[in-house]
Design a protein around this motif. Sequence first.
Motif, PDB file in Angstrom:
ATOM      1  N   ILE A  99      51.919   2.968  28.067  1.00  0.00           N
ATOM      2  CA  ILE A  99      51.420   2.838  26.810  1.00  0.00           C
ATOM      3  C   ILE A  99      50.426   1.717  26.972  1.00  0.00           C
ATOM      4  N   ARG A 100      49.196   2.330  26.322  1.00  0.00           N
ATOM      5  CA  ARG A 100      48.038   1.351  26.408  1.00  0.00           C
ATOM      6  C   ARG A 100      48.069   0.041  25.638  1.00  0.00           C
ATOM      7  N   ARG A 101      48.815  -0.016  24.336  1.00  0.00           N
ATOM      8  CA  ARG A 101      49.035  -1.018  23.542  1.00  0.00           C
ATOM      9  C   ARG A 101      50.483  -1.027  22.744  1.00  0.00           C
ATOM     10  N   VAL A 102      51.190  -1.642  23.137  1.00  0.00           N
ATOM     11  CA  VAL A 102      52.638  -1.594  22.692  1.00  0.00           C
ATOM     12  C   VAL A 102      52.675  -2.009  21.256  1.00  0.00           C
ATOM     13  N   GLY A 103      53.390  -1.336  20.069  1.00  0.00           N
ATOM     14  CA  GLY A 103      53.551  -1.667  19.036  1.00  0.00           C
ATOM     15  C   GLY A 103      55.018  -1.549  18.436  1.00  0.00           C
ATOM     16  N   PHE A 104      55.234  -1.979  17.228  1.00  0.00           N
ATOM     17  CA  PHE A 104      56.688  -1.994  16.840  1.00  0.00           C
ATOM     18  C   PHE A 104      57.260  -0.481  16.852  1.00  0.00           C
ATOM     19  N   ARG A 105      56.172   0.427  16.416  1.00  0.00           N
ATOM     20  CA  ARG A 105      56.660   1.929  16.537  1.00  0.00           C
ATOM     21  C   ARG A 105      57.122   2.615  17.730  1.00  0.00           C
ATOM     22  N   ASP A 106      56.826   1.834  18.861  1.00  0.00           N
ATOM     23  CA  ASP A 106      56.921   2.197  20.160  1.00  0.00           C
ATOM     24  C   ASP A 106      58.418   2.042  20.574  1.00  0.00           C
TER      25      ASP A 106
END
Length: 375
Positions: A99-106
Amino acid sequence: MMIQASCWTYLKVCLVLWMVGQLQGRVTAPERLEAPVEKPFTLTCSVSRERGESLRQVRWLDVQNQTLLSYQPGNRDSVSGQHHVELASSPKDTSAITIRRVGFRDEGCYTCIFDLHPTGSKQGQTCLTVTSQVTVDSNKTAVSGKRASLSCSYGLPEKVQQIVWKHTSPQGESTEVASFAKRSDPMIEPPYQGRVWLSASLSDSQLTIQPVAIQDEGCYTCLYDTLAEGPKSSVICLSTYVLPKPQVSYKTITAGVIEANCTSVSRPPAEIVWNVERDNRTMGPPVTTQLPQGDGTTLVISTLTVQSGLLKDVSVKCLVHHKGLESPIAVSMNTKIGTALTILISVTTVAALLVMSLCFCLWKCFLRKEDEARH
């Protein structure tokens, strides 16, 4: 006894065979993982194949059971999936995606599926928790009476219920300063109202103090009350300065001897040195006295004894050094510089009078010529 030993050996062999059978065709993946927000992160899982099985396709499903990425092993052109993930390099019978840039939705559970021929599909699951740390500015200094801003940030505002700022004085006393919660306005505690402001944000929080007072010195805790993970906090410390406003004075103590005093009130205490233009007609080194004041500042007095003739010949300066100043403050005792200034003013005044007199004479001559022309 022989029969019991044989039975025990038989049971162990059966157990090993059962475990081997369970491992065949099993997908292994970490049960739970933690990924820092705003950073790349790689998920992996692997399959143990039976004899005669071949791996035709690998599929990854996201937290909503939608296809995240799929591909045929050994065929890079077959890779397809969502734009924020990519296939990572991995050993045989192992699949890895980044995952290139982890965010809350991940955050959530991901499923990896290995399509095997001829036995069918085998799948595993790994659950991802997205985490963040509270970050703050480096320790700060502020000048009394001016403005100071303290900042902290947390990368997962979706998990934050409330943010609280607390102040701990150098004596160890802790008080709440301000807070901000979802669906409410920033709250400022009564002792700080009118000079403290808090931004309405659950991610990037800024506490502003204006004007800064000496009692504001200490350490400030920025505390995020988060769901599931509990409180997250960090500390930033503030030092308050009171800048010096030095003064010099001198008096004759005996015939031919003058006592010069340079005084400064500041926080922390200032350092005072004397500049006597490379002249050695002082009566010994300066004497420094420090007197703590009731408001947290310190009065520093530096006393220098010089021969009275020295003041007529050279410039005597008091230099005040302080942590809050970019360069020292120099205060002259109005010696050589004062004399030069007096001469300059005198010369300027005489020149102005001469110019005025010349203008007056020219004006009188002009009037006389006009009278002669009329007659």
